[in-house]
Scaffold this motif. Sequence first.
Motif, PDB file in Angstrom:
ATOM      1  N   ILE A   1     -38.497 -89.480 -32.717  1.00  0.00           N
ATOM      2  CA  ILE A   1     -37.866 -90.373 -33.694  1.00  0.00           C
ATOM      3  C   ILE A   1     -38.892 -91.180 -34.491  1.00  0.00           C
ATOM      4  O   ILE A   1     -38.847 -91.185 -35.726  1.00  0.00           O
ATOM      5  CB  ILE A   1     -36.806 -91.269 -33.020  1.00  0.00           C
ATOM      6  CG1 ILE A   1     -35.596 -90.416 -32.635  1.00  0.00           C
ATOM      7  CG2 ILE A   1     -36.377 -92.418 -33.935  1.00  0.00           C
ATOM      8  CD1 ILE A   1     -34.548 -91.138 -31.824  1.00  0.00           C
ATOM      9  N   PRO A   2     -39.855 -91.867 -33.860  1.00  0.00           N
ATOM     10  CA  PRO A   2     -40.835 -92.584 -34.681  1.00  0.00           C
ATOM     11  C   PRO A   2     -41.743 -91.646 -35.478  1.00  0.00           C
ATOM     12  O   PRO A   2     -42.161 -91.980 -36.585  1.00  0.00           O
ATOM     13  CB  PRO A   2     -41.648 -93.400 -33.685  1.00  0.00           C
ATOM     14  CG  PRO A   2     -41.001 -93.259 -32.373  1.00  0.00           C
ATOM     15  CD  PRO A   2     -39.988 -92.183 -32.454  1.00  0.00           C
ATOM     16  N   VAL A   3     -42.037 -90.467 -34.914  1.00  0.00           N
ATOM     17  CA  VAL A   3     -42.852 -89.496 -35.651  1.00  0.00           C
ATOM     18  C   VAL A   3     -42.088 -89.047 -36.895  1.00  0.00           C
ATOM     19  O   VAL A   3     -42.635 -89.016 -38.003  1.00  0.00           O
ATOM     20  CB  VAL A   3     -43.228 -88.296 -34.756  1.00  0.00           C
ATOM     21  CG1 VAL A   3     -43.923 -87.212 -35.559  1.00  0.00           C
ATOM     22  CG2 VAL A   3     -44.102 -88.752 -33.592  1.00  0.00           C
ATOM     23  N   PHE A   4     -40.809 -88.717 -36.713  1.00  0.00           N
ATOM     24  CA  PHE A   4     -39.966 -88.354 -37.862  1.00  0.00           C
ATOM     25  C   PHE A   4     -39.952 -89.482 -38.886  1.00  0.00           C
ATOM     26  O   PHE A   4     -40.093 -89.261 -40.087  1.00  0.00           O
ATOM     27  CB  PHE A   4     -38.539 -88.024 -37.401  1.00  0.00           C
ATOM     28  CG  PHE A   4     -37.487 -88.443 -38.385  1.00  0.00           C
ATOM     29  CD1 PHE A   4     -37.334 -87.773 -39.579  1.00  0.00           C
ATOM     30  CD2 PHE A   4     -36.667 -89.528 -38.137  1.00  0.00           C
ATOM     31  CE1 PHE A   4     -36.385 -88.158 -40.506  1.00  0.00           C
ATOM     32  CE2 PHE A   4     -35.718 -89.933 -39.048  1.00  0.00           C
ATOM     33  CZ  PHE A   4     -35.575 -89.244 -40.245  1.00  0.00           C
ATOM     34  N   ALA A   5     -39.758 -90.711 -38.413  1.00  0.00           N
ATOM     35  CA  ALA A   5     -39.678 -91.857 -39.316  1.00  0.00           C
ATOM     36  C   ALA A   5     -40.962 -92.001 -40.132  1.00  0.00           C
ATOM     37  O   ALA A   5     -40.912 -92.212 -41.349  1.00  0.00           O
ATOM     38  CB  ALA A   5     -39.400 -93.132 -38.526  1.00  0.00           C
ATOM     39  N   ALA A   6     -42.098 -91.868 -39.477  1.00  0.00           N
ATOM     40  CA  ALA A   6     -43.382 -92.007 -40.176  1.00  0.00           C
ATOM     41  C   ALA A   6     -43.584 -90.882 -41.185  1.00  0.00           C
ATOM     42  O   ALA A   6     -43.992 -91.127 -42.329  1.00  0.00           O
ATOM     43  CB  ALA A   6     -44.530 -92.032 -39.168  1.00  0.00           C
ATOM     44  N   LEU A   7     -43.298 -89.647 -40.768  1.00  0.00           N
ATOM     45  CA  LEU A   7     -43.498 -88.505 -41.661  1.00  0.00           C
ATOM     46  C   LEU A   7     -42.565 -88.559 -42.865  1.00  0.00           C
ATOM     47  O   LEU A   7     -42.989 -88.371 -44.009  1.00  0.00           O
ATOM     48  CB  LEU A   7     -43.292 -87.196 -40.900  1.00  0.00           C
ATOM     49  CG  LEU A   7     -44.300 -86.872 -39.801  1.00  0.00           C
ATOM     50  CD1 LEU A   7     -43.886 -85.621 -39.045  1.00  0.00           C
ATOM     51  CD2 LEU A   7     -45.700 -86.721 -40.374  1.00  0.00           C
ATOM     52  N   ASN A   8     -41.285 -88.814 -42.620  1.00  0.00           N
ATOM     53  CA  ASN A   8     -40.329 -88.819 -43.722  1.00  0.00           C
ATOM     54  C   ASN A   8     -40.535 -90.023 -44.635  1.00  0.00           C
ATOM     55  O   ASN A   8     -40.367 -89.922 -45.840  1.00  0.00           O
ATOM     56  CB  ASN A   8     -38.890 -88.763 -43.192  1.00  0.00           C
ATOM     57  CG  ASN A   8     -38.016 -87.936 -44.090  1.00  0.00           C
ATOM     58  OD1 ASN A   8     -38.395 -86.858 -44.516  1.00  0.00           O
ATOM     59  ND2 ASN A   8     -36.838 -88.443 -44.391  1.00  0.00           N
ATOM     60  N   ALA A   9     -40.934 -91.155 -44.053  1.00  0.00           N
ATOM     61  CA  ALA A   9     -41.231 -92.333 -44.880  1.00  0.00           C
ATOM     62  C   ALA A   9     -42.412 -92.041 -45.803  1.00  0.00           C
ATOM     63  O   ALA A   9     -42.392 -92.416 -46.984  1.00  0.00           O
ATOM     64  CB  ALA A   9     -41.530 -93.538 -43.998  1.00  0.00           C
ATOM     65  N   GLN A  10     -43.432 -91.372 -45.281  1.00  0.00           N
ATOM     66  CA  GLN A  10     -44.590 -91.015 -46.106  1.00  0.00           C
ATOM     67  C   GLN A  10     -44.200 -90.034 -47.201  1.00  0.00           C
ATOM     68  O   GLN A  10     -44.643 -90.165 -48.346  1.00  0.00           O
ATOM     69  CB  GLN A  10     -45.695 -90.403 -45.241  1.00  0.00           C
ATOM     70  CG  GLN A  10     -46.684 -91.393 -44.740  1.00  0.00           C
ATOM     71  CD  GLN A  10     -47.344 -92.162 -45.865  1.00  0.00           C
ATOM     72  OE1 GLN A  10     -47.978 -91.611 -46.761  1.00  0.00           O
ATOM     73  NE2 GLN A  10     -47.160 -93.469 -45.836  1.00  0.00           N
ATOM     74  N   LEU A  11     -43.368 -89.054 -46.861  1.00  0.00           N
ATOM     75  CA  LEU A  11     -42.918 -88.087 -47.870  1.00  0.00           C
ATOM     76  C   LEU A  11     -42.148 -88.818 -48.963  1.00  0.00           C
ATOM     77  O   LEU A  11     -42.402 -88.592 -50.156  1.00  0.00           O
ATOM     78  CB  LEU A  11     -42.050 -86.996 -47.227  1.00  0.00           C
ATOM     79  CG  LEU A  11     -41.527 -85.932 -48.197  1.00  0.00           C
ATOM     80  CD1 LEU A  11     -42.679 -85.172 -48.850  1.00  0.00           C
ATOM     81  CD2 LEU A  11     -40.588 -84.973 -47.469  1.00  0.00           C
TER      82      LEU A  11
ATOM     83  N   PRO B   1     -41.532 -97.569 -44.935  1.00  0.00           N
ATOM     84  CA  PRO B   1     -42.814 -97.754 -45.638  1.00  0.00           C
ATOM     85  C   PRO B   1     -43.147 -99.211 -45.945  1.00  0.00           C
ATOM     86  O   PRO B   1     -44.312 -99.585 -45.981  1.00  0.00           O
ATOM     87  CB  PRO B   1     -42.623 -96.973 -46.947  1.00  0.00           C
ATOM     88  CG  PRO B   1     -41.560 -95.986 -46.657  1.00  0.00           C
ATOM     89  CD  PRO B   1     -40.643 -96.658 -45.658  1.00  0.00           C
ATOM     90  N   ARG B   2     -42.133-100.046 -46.135  1.00  0.00           N
ATOM     91  CA  ARG B   2     -42.427-101.454 -46.478  1.00  0.00           C
ATOM     92  C   ARG B   2     -42.275-102.392 -45.286  1.00  0.00           C
ATOM     93  O   ARG B   2     -42.853-103.472 -45.273  1.00  0.00           O
ATOM     94  CB  ARG B   2     -41.563-101.907 -47.648  1.00  0.00           C
ATOM     95  CG  ARG B   2     -40.089-101.959 -47.385  1.00  0.00           C
ATOM     96  CD  ARG B   2     -39.339-102.554 -48.590  1.00  0.00           C
ATOM     97  NE  ARG B   2     -37.940-102.700 -48.304  1.00  0.00           N
ATOM     98  CZ  ARG B   2     -37.002-101.829 -48.661  1.00  0.00           C
ATOM     99  NH1 ARG B   2     -37.342-100.754 -49.336  1.00  0.00           N
ATOM    100  NH2 ARG B   2     -35.747-102.037 -48.352  1.00  0.00           N
ATOM    101  N   PHE B   3     -41.512-101.989 -44.274  1.00  0.00           N
ATOM    102  CA  PHE B   3     -41.232-102.835 -43.117  1.00  0.00           C
ATOM    103  C   PHE B   3     -42.103-102.459 -41.929  1.00  0.00           C
ATOM    104  O   PHE B   3     -42.302-103.244 -41.006  1.00  0.00           O
ATOM    105  CB  PHE B   3     -39.746-102.681 -42.769  1.00  0.00           C
ATOM    106  CG  PHE B   3     -39.205-103.647 -41.766  1.00  0.00           C
ATOM    107  CD1 PHE B   3     -39.376-105.017 -41.901  1.00  0.00           C
ATOM    108  CD2 PHE B   3     -38.485-103.182 -40.681  1.00  0.00           C
ATOM    109  CE1 PHE B   3     -38.844-105.900 -40.975  1.00  0.00           C
ATOM    110  CE2 PHE B   3     -37.949-104.055 -39.751  1.00  0.00           C
ATOM    111  CZ  PHE B   3     -38.128-105.419 -39.899  1.00  0.00           C
ATOM    112  N   GLY B   4     -42.627-101.232 -41.959  1.00  0.00           N
ATOM    113  CA  GLY B   4     -43.429-100.698 -40.862  1.00  0.00           C
ATOM    114  C   GLY B   4     -42.575 -99.788 -39.991  1.00  0.00           C
ATOM    115  O   GLY B   4     -41.424-100.105 -39.701  1.00  0.00           O
ATOM    116  N   VAL B   5     -43.159 -98.668 -39.597  1.00  0.00           N
ATOM    117  CA  VAL B   5     -42.435 -97.707 -38.767  1.00  0.00           C
ATOM    118  C   VAL B   5     -42.056 -98.346 -37.438  1.00  0.00           C
ATOM    119  O   VAL B   5     -40.919 -98.217 -36.967  1.00  0.00           O
ATOM    120  CB  VAL B   5     -43.265 -96.419 -38.546  1.00  0.00           C
ATOM    121  CG1 VAL B   5     -42.612 -95.515 -37.516  1.00  0.00           C
ATOM    122  CG2 VAL B   5     -43.455 -95.678 -39.857  1.00  0.00           C
TER     123      VAL B   5
END
Length: 148
Positions: A18-28, A92-96
Amino acid sequence: MSDTLRDPVVMLLAGIGIPVFAALNAQLGARIGSPALAGMVFTLVAFATICLYRLAVAPGTGLAALGGHPAHLYFAGVLFAFYILSITTIAPRFGVGNAVFFVLLGQILSAGLIDQFGLFGAVRVPISALRGLGMAMMAGGLYLIQRG
């Protein structure tokens, strides 16, 4: 591997994802300038992955099985879309870490209510004093992580 060992391992891996997904999709979403488009891409990749899984591992039930069920059962798709869009937009603005910690707090609260009352056809697992204390400690731990 037995179900009693396999199931917790699979759920642990899902939790790690879940956090990996969040980081990757937020970056995309940040890179292409559209969290909604990133969410669409994620959903399409997820859909293709589930289709491949169904064909390879779990064939059987046809699409006709989808009909005749209460409409509210399909609301899970709306909740999934809300999660994808919110995590992709806000992380991206609040932090993963911050975003996922609040997601976890929401999961603890809603899972407790669903179990306590057996909502949505779930197995009823009453919240005992010990279980309630554990949930409170988890929520407190999330609070301490946020402060630190």
